[in-house]
Scaffold this motif. Sequence first.
Motif, PDB file in Angstrom:
ATOM      1  N   TYR A 113     -38.594  31.315   2.621  1.00 14.97           N
ATOM      2  CA  TYR A 113     -39.162  30.025   3.009  1.00 14.97           C
ATOM      3  C   TYR A 113     -38.024  29.103   3.451  1.00 14.97           C
ATOM      4  CZ  TYR A 113     -43.102  31.822   0.219  1.00 14.97           C
ATOM      5  OH  TYR A 113     -44.114  32.591  -0.297  1.00 14.97           O
ATOM      6  N   ARG A 114     -38.185  28.507   4.631  1.00 18.34           N
ATOM      7  CA  ARG A 114     -37.049  27.878   5.298  1.00 18.34           C
ATOM      8  C   ARG A 114     -36.394  26.769   4.484  1.00 18.34           C
ATOM      9  NH1 ARG A 114     -38.443  25.245  10.878  1.00 18.34           N
ATOM     10  NH2 ARG A 114     -39.082  23.524   9.523  1.00 18.34           N
ATOM     11  N   ARG A 214     -45.345  28.996   3.837  1.00 17.28           N
ATOM     12  CA  ARG A 214     -44.691  28.937   5.143  1.00 17.28           C
ATOM     13  C   ARG A 214     -45.129  27.687   5.892  1.00 17.28           C
ATOM     14  NH1 ARG A 214     -45.671  35.306   6.492  1.00 17.28           N
ATOM     15  NH2 ARG A 214     -43.905  36.100   5.277  1.00 17.28           N
ATOM     16  N   THR A 220     -40.427  30.670   7.732  1.00 13.09           N
ATOM     17  CA  THR A 220     -39.435  31.530   7.095  1.00 13.09           C
ATOM     18  C   THR A 220     -38.272  31.762   8.045  1.00 13.09           C
ATOM     19  OG1 THR A 220     -40.562  33.533   7.860  1.00 13.09           O
ATOM     20  CG2 THR A 220     -41.123  32.731   5.666  1.00 13.09           C
ATOM     21  N   VAL A 221     -37.126  32.079   7.448  1.00 10.83           N
ATOM     22  CA  VAL A 221     -35.942  32.397   8.241  1.00 10.83           C
ATOM     23  C   VAL A 221     -35.231  33.574   7.607  1.00 10.83           C
ATOM     24  CG1 VAL A 221     -35.578  30.043   9.055  1.00 10.83           C
ATOM     25  CG2 VAL A 221     -34.485  30.787   6.942  1.00 10.83           C
TER      26      VAL A 221
END
Length: 251
Positions: A113-114, A214, A220-221
Amino acid sequence: MTGRLIVGLFALSLAAGASPAATPTGPDPAADAGLADVGYMHLHPDVEYRQLGLQSYRRGHHAVAFDHFRRAGYFGDKPAQGLVAEMYWKGEGVPADRALAYVWMDLAAERGYRDLVGLRERYWAQLSAAERQRALEQGPALYREYGDPTVKPRYARRLQRLRNQITGSHIGTDVGVLAGQRDASGAVALTGGLYADANWNAEQYWQRQDRLWRLKLGGTVNIGDVEAMNPEGAALPPPAAQGTNDPPRPH
């Protein structure tokens, strides 16, 4: 960015008890008053303990909030694991420990999760060499208890056991009338509400969690080619097992 996670989750927690908002992922069960009325929170402790932690934190009961977030993290709630990290980082409700804060934020970022990944990178950049080493030493034990390879199978067993209990002949309450429908024989038809498959099938449960978080935490990353820097500004060589310049994962 530190502190943003708690503030953001406060805003999300205010939705609990209101009608679930329509989103591309479908309604959030944690914000569904109808599901709360029939015991969804109690039956899903990842959500229950996160909400209890947010309530306690808002009231200034930080030690109680920390315990609730840690319990939610035991059941795989990634935002709650991030909140444990922030409380360790700032020394709220627990003595400050930046090495442990990094380990918990690394756990929280496990699904990519970013916002959580971003906080993990910020933490790592601010650790001293000694703190980084301690994080690498203390991380494996926490990962064995709180990481997805342990949490997900454990929670799957819990969901299956609880679903069997609430639909069994000894249920002792009329939850089925509130959240589902009964067929001609009186058995509960598991077609919606509390009994929806996404509430009890572990794979569907985690997929829905991923879609919701998200959306709420910025997608996400995947982190790659990030140089870890020591306080003097020189790049740290990655451990032999890493093979990249990513911040080492302490597990």
